[in-house]
Design a protein around this motif. Structure first.
Motif, PDB file in Angstrom:
ATOM      1  N   TYR A  26       0.827  -1.205   0.000  1.00 54.30           N
ATOM      2  CA  TYR A  26       0.000   0.000   0.000  1.00 54.30           C
ATOM      3  C   TYR A  26       0.865   1.260   0.000  1.00 54.30           C
ATOM      4  O   TYR A  26       0.568   2.246  -0.694  1.00 54.30           O
ATOM      5  CB  TYR A  26      -0.920   0.024   1.229  1.00 54.30           C
ATOM      6  CG  TYR A  26      -2.145  -0.859   1.132  1.00 54.30           C
ATOM      7  CD1 TYR A  26      -2.485  -1.522  -0.035  1.00 54.30           C
ATOM      8  CD2 TYR A  26      -2.977  -1.030   2.242  1.00 54.30           C
ATOM      9  CE1 TYR A  26      -3.608  -2.341  -0.101  1.00 54.30           C
ATOM     10  CE2 TYR A  26      -4.108  -1.841   2.185  1.00 54.30           C
ATOM     11  CZ  TYR A  26      -4.412  -2.503   1.006  1.00 54.30           C
ATOM     12  OH  TYR A  26      -5.529  -3.301   0.950  1.00 54.30           O
ATOM     13  N   THR A  27       1.922   1.245   0.775  1.00 55.91           N
ATOM     14  CA  THR A  27       2.808   2.408   0.846  1.00 55.91           C
ATOM     15  C   THR A  27       3.429   2.702  -0.508  1.00 55.91           C
ATOM     16  O   THR A  27       3.490   3.865  -0.947  1.00 55.91           O
ATOM     17  CB  THR A  27       3.921   2.170   1.887  1.00 55.91           C
ATOM     18  OG1 THR A  27       3.327   1.926   3.158  1.00 55.91           O
ATOM     19  CG2 THR A  27       4.842   3.375   1.983  1.00 55.91           C
ATOM     20  N   LYS A  28       3.885   1.671  -1.200  1.00 51.38           N
ATOM     21  CA  LYS A  28       4.478   1.856  -2.528  1.00 51.38           C
ATOM     22  C   LYS A  28       3.477   2.469  -3.504  1.00 51.38           C
ATOM     23  O   LYS A  28       3.813   3.363  -4.288  1.00 51.38           O
ATOM     24  CB  LYS A  28       4.968   0.514  -3.079  1.00 51.38           C
ATOM     25  CG  LYS A  28       6.095  -0.116  -2.304  1.00 51.38           C
ATOM     26  CD  LYS A  28       6.375  -1.517  -2.825  1.00 51.38           C
ATOM     27  CE  LYS A  28       7.337  -2.270  -1.939  1.00 51.38           C
ATOM     28  NZ  LYS A  28       7.519  -3.670  -2.379  1.00 51.38           N
ATOM     29  N   MET A  29       2.238   1.970  -3.459  1.00 52.74           N
ATOM     30  CA  MET A  29       1.229   2.481  -4.387  1.00 52.74           C
ATOM     31  C   MET A  29       0.912   3.956  -4.101  1.00 52.74           C
ATOM     32  O   MET A  29       0.767   4.763  -5.022  1.00 52.74           O
ATOM     33  CB  MET A  29      -0.052   1.642  -4.296  1.00 52.74           C
ATOM     34  CG  MET A  29       0.131   0.175  -4.671  1.00 52.74           C
ATOM     35  SD  MET A  29       0.812  -0.107  -6.342  1.00 52.74           S
ATOM     36  CE  MET A  29       2.524  -0.523  -5.947  1.00 52.74           C
ATOM     37  N   MET A  30       0.819   4.308  -2.826  1.00 54.98           N
ATOM     38  CA  MET A  30       0.560   5.707  -2.477  1.00 54.98           C
ATOM     39  C   MET A  30       1.734   6.604  -2.861  1.00 54.98           C
ATOM     40  O   MET A  30       1.547   7.753  -3.254  1.00 54.98           O
ATOM     41  CB  MET A  30       0.251   5.819  -0.981  1.00 54.98           C
ATOM     42  CG  MET A  30      -1.088   5.219  -0.592  1.00 54.98           C
ATOM     43  SD  MET A  30      -1.614   5.631   1.092  1.00 54.98           S
ATOM     44  CE  MET A  30      -0.411   4.730   2.047  1.00 54.98           C
ATOM     45  N   GLN A  31       2.936   6.076  -2.764  1.00 61.55           N
ATOM     46  CA  GLN A  31       4.109   6.853  -3.152  1.00 61.55           C
ATOM     47  C   GLN A  31       4.090   7.185  -4.640  1.00 61.55           C
ATOM     48  O   GLN A  31       4.523   8.275  -5.042  1.00 61.55           O
ATOM     49  CB  GLN A  31       5.382   6.071  -2.801  1.00 61.55           C
ATOM     50  CG  GLN A  31       5.713   6.069  -1.322  1.00 61.55           C
ATOM     51  CD  GLN A  31       6.898   5.187  -0.993  1.00 61.55           C
ATOM     52  OE1 GLN A  31       7.155   4.184  -1.674  1.00 61.55           O
ATOM     53  NE2 GLN A  31       7.621   5.536   0.058  1.00 61.55           N
ATOM     54  N   ILE A  32       3.575   6.268  -5.455  1.00 68.16           N
ATOM     55  CA  ILE A  32       3.492   6.526  -6.896  1.00 68.16           C
ATOM     56  C   ILE A  32       2.527   7.678  -7.173  1.00 68.16           C
ATOM     57  O   ILE A  32       2.826   8.597  -7.947  1.00 68.16           O
ATOM     58  CB  ILE A  32       3.060   5.256  -7.648  1.00 68.16           C
ATOM     59  CG1 ILE A  32       4.159   4.193  -7.554  1.00 68.16           C
ATOM     60  CG2 ILE A  32       2.745   5.566  -9.112  1.00 68.16           C
ATOM     61  CD1 ILE A  32       3.763   2.837  -8.087  1.00 68.16           C
ATOM     62  N   VAL A  33       1.350   7.634  -6.525  1.00 67.63           N
ATOM     63  CA  VAL A  33       0.375   8.724  -6.684  1.00 67.63           C
ATOM     64  C   VAL A  33       0.976  10.033  -6.184  1.00 67.63           C
ATOM     65  O   VAL A  33       0.850  11.089  -6.831  1.00 67.63           O
ATOM     66  CB  VAL A  33      -0.917   8.404  -5.908  1.00 67.63           C
ATOM     67  CG1 VAL A  33      -1.896   9.569  -6.001  1.00 67.63           C
ATOM     68  CG2 VAL A  33      -1.554   7.131  -6.454  1.00 67.63           C
ATOM     69  N   CYS A  34       1.634   9.962  -5.056  1.00 64.51           N
ATOM     70  CA  CYS A  34       2.268  11.133  -4.452  1.00 64.51           C
ATOM     71  C   CYS A  34       3.273  11.765  -5.418  1.00 64.51           C
ATOM     72  O   CYS A  34       3.292  12.984  -5.610  1.00 64.51           O
ATOM     73  CB  CYS A  34       2.960  10.713  -3.156  1.00 64.51           C
ATOM     74  SG  CYS A  34       3.918  11.999  -2.364  1.00 64.51           S
ATOM     75  N   GLN A  35       4.085  10.928  -6.049  1.00 63.82           N
ATOM     76  CA  GLN A  35       5.112  11.438  -6.960  1.00 63.82           C
ATOM     77  C   GLN A  35       4.511  12.009  -8.237  1.00 63.82           C
ATOM     78  O   GLN A  35       4.902  13.088  -8.697  1.00 63.82           O
ATOM     79  CB  GLN A  35       6.094  10.316  -7.308  1.00 63.82           C
ATOM     80  CG  GLN A  35       7.173  10.738  -8.310  1.00 63.82           C
ATOM     81  CD  GLN A  35       8.210   9.664  -8.505  1.00 63.82           C
ATOM     82  OE1 GLN A  35       8.788   9.164  -7.540  1.00 63.82           O
ATOM     83  NE2 GLN A  35       8.453   9.297  -9.751  1.00 63.82           N
ATOM     84  N   GLU A  36       3.561  11.311  -8.829  1.00 66.19           N
ATOM     85  CA  GLU A  36       3.011  11.754 -10.107  1.00 66.19           C
ATOM     86  C   GLU A  36       2.114  12.984  -9.968  1.00 66.19           C
ATOM     87  O   GLU A  36       2.119  13.867 -10.829  1.00 66.19           O
ATOM     88  CB  GLU A  36       2.229  10.613 -10.770  1.00 66.19           C
ATOM     89  CG  GLU A  36       3.076   9.404 -11.140  1.00 66.19           C
ATOM     90  CD  GLU A  36       4.175   9.730 -12.133  1.00 66.19           C
ATOM     91  OE1 GLU A  36       4.094  10.765 -12.831  1.00 66.19           O
ATOM     92  OE2 GLU A  36       5.143   8.952 -12.204  1.00 66.19           O
ATOM     93  N   LEU A  37       1.334  13.047  -8.896  1.00 65.90           N
ATOM     94  CA  LEU A  37       0.417  14.175  -8.709  1.00 65.90           C
ATOM     95  C   LEU A  37       1.025  15.308  -7.882  1.00 65.90           C
ATOM     96  O   LEU A  37       0.417  16.378  -7.749  1.00 65.90           O
ATOM     97  CB  LEU A  37      -0.879  13.700  -8.042  1.00 65.90           C
ATOM     98  CG  LEU A  37      -1.706  12.683  -8.827  1.00 65.90           C
ATOM     99  CD1 LEU A  37      -2.992  12.353  -8.081  1.00 65.90           C
ATOM    100  CD2 LEU A  37      -2.027  13.190 -10.232  1.00 65.90           C
TER     101      LEU A  37
END
Length: 449
Positions: free
Chosen positions: A310-321
């Motif tokens: 879950y942390t990895k997936m949120m980090q992707i959203v965090c980085q892209e947005l």
């Protein structure tokens, strides 16, 4: 000859189920499974209802290592059937003994091997592997395939033949376990190399390094290795340096000379693990919902099992947005949110889901771009509000399918003559490990000193 014993998952949380009947024949099931889709379709088939009436929900599992993927099906089906017939919620939690008896283990293996060596090189290898499948096949045959794929590990022999059989026995049915055949394959080969080095009186480290597969060479199943597939040499050198291997080896010799009933051994081993899954399964989806206050809900098909998914997936959203992680929340994984989710396994879940999440994030970023351009000094919340007022959708779905050639190995193709060509694995990860073990030769007790 080499034997490896049965191994228990012993995950922290035993398996459990809560099944809640709902209106219109619906059933909602909470259980710590790795494979929502498999449970959903199985329950639907057992109850004779469409899959859209069955919702499988999983917030997280208390570890799994493969034990919560396939074996608990019957347990969940029984609970679902009871709730469906009674029309009332049911709850059950297995105790540790029940869980161990029911969910299977890593099956025992026995391997025999022959190896021909000339001038420090392995010229020919023949390996036969026998695996205990237990009372049902489960996924033991597929695990055996992965044993045979990984059995050459980081090495190259001019001629290589690996065969195997799964034995049906009057024991609990064995199942998926972390590594899915890779550890068994590697340990067989490493013990074979130990035997060769001891028999010929040669240095084990040198013999291993001299037989490493090189970039451009083919594995015994036909996959051509790339530069980034063969980094085990660098791993070995780094491990030797960090562990002070040769210095520690001398200390082990002195310890053994001074102690009659306690002995130590030192080992330095490389490892290579193939990551990837068959093209049919190599797909995933994600949904991002943005609320008017700027908070974000992220839905993915993978399961959090303690690996930080879950942390990895949120980090992707965090980085892209370009928004803080505090704005992003993953409530749970459920079949009512992401349909047909791929099982969490094969070390591919973050790769597959992460690309779907990134795809959805980029689409949302594209939708918000005009508002960021119109008000470059604005905030995330303001851009979201502007988009909503302008009737721009703030719910985005992303689906990602891995390029088929990444794992499009042709060895399964009967019509094509079972030609061993293409990639079985999308990529490899390599490592090296040094360990010292101390043994009490009278009691058999062993420990890491």
């Amino acid at each position: 000859k080499f034997q490896a014993p049965r191994q228990e998952h012993f995950y922290e949380e035993t398996f459990s189920i809560v099944a809640v009947p709902e209106e219109d024949g619906q059933l909602k099931i909470f259980c710590p499974t790795q494979f929502n889709l498999g449970v959903q379709n199985g329950v639907a088939n057992v109850l004779g209802i469409p899959a859209n009436r069955v919702t499988i929900s999983c917030k997280r599992t208390g570890c799994s290592y493969g034990g919560k993927c396939f074996r608990p099906y019957g347990y969940v089906f029984a609970g679902a059937l009871a709730a469906h017939i009674a029309g009332k919620p049911i709850r059950n939690v297995l105790n540790r003994t029940q869980d161990i008896q029911m969910t299977g283990q890593r099956g025992e293996i026995e391997a025999t091997y022959k190896v021909g060596v000339s001038e420090g090189k392995m010229k020919a290898v023949e390996v036969n592997v026998y695996q205990n499948g237990g009372w049902s096949s489960d996924c033991s045959q597929n695990i055996l395939e992965c044993i045979l794929f990984h059995i050459s590990s980081v090495y190259k022999a001019e001629a290589y033949q690996a065969t195997g059989k799964v034995a049906k026995t009057n024991t609990p049915s064995n199942t998926a376990f972390r590594g899915y055949g890779c550890p068994q394959g590697i340990i067989v080969t490493e013990n074979m190399i130990d035997d060769v080095a001891e028999e010929l009186g040669i240095d084990q480290v040198k013999f291993r390094k001299d037989n490493f597969i090189k970039s451009g060479e083919k594995t015994h199943y036909g996959q051509v290795t790339r530069d980034d597939d063969v980094t085990m040499d660098a791993c070995m050198d780094e491990c030797i340096k960090r562990s002070n291997y040769y210095s520690e080896k001398q200390k082990v010799k002195r310890f053994n000379a001074a102690n009659k009933f306690r002995k130590r051994g030192i080992s330095l081993l490389p490892m290579r693990y193939g990551v990837g899954i068959a093209p049919m399964y190599a797909q995933s989806a994600a949904v991002i919902n943005v609320h008017l206050d700027g908070s974000v809900n992220l839905f993915v098909g993978g399961i959090e099992m303690g690996q930080g998914f879950y942390t990895k997936m949120m980090q992707i959203v965090c980085q892209e947005l370009e928004i803080p992680m505090e704005r992003i929340h993953i409530a749970e994984t459920g079949t009512d949110k992401i349909p047909n989710p791929q099982m969490t396994g094969a070390s591919s879940t973050a790769d597959l889901n992460g690309n779907a999440v990134r795809k959805a994030s980029l689409e949302l970023k594209k939708r918000l771009a005009p508002f960021k351009e119109a008000k470059p000094d604005g905030t995330w919340g303001e851009w979201v509000g502007m988009a909503w007022v302008s009737r721009v959708g703030l719910s985005v779905a992303g689906h990602w399918a891995q390029e088929a050639s990444l794992t499009g190995w042709t060895g399964y193709d009967k019509e094509g003559g079972y030609k061993k060509e293409g990639n079985r694995w999308a990529y490899f990860v390599t490592s090296a490990t040094a360990v010292i073990v101390e043994l009490d030769v009278l009691t058999g007790m062993h420990q890491l000193p």
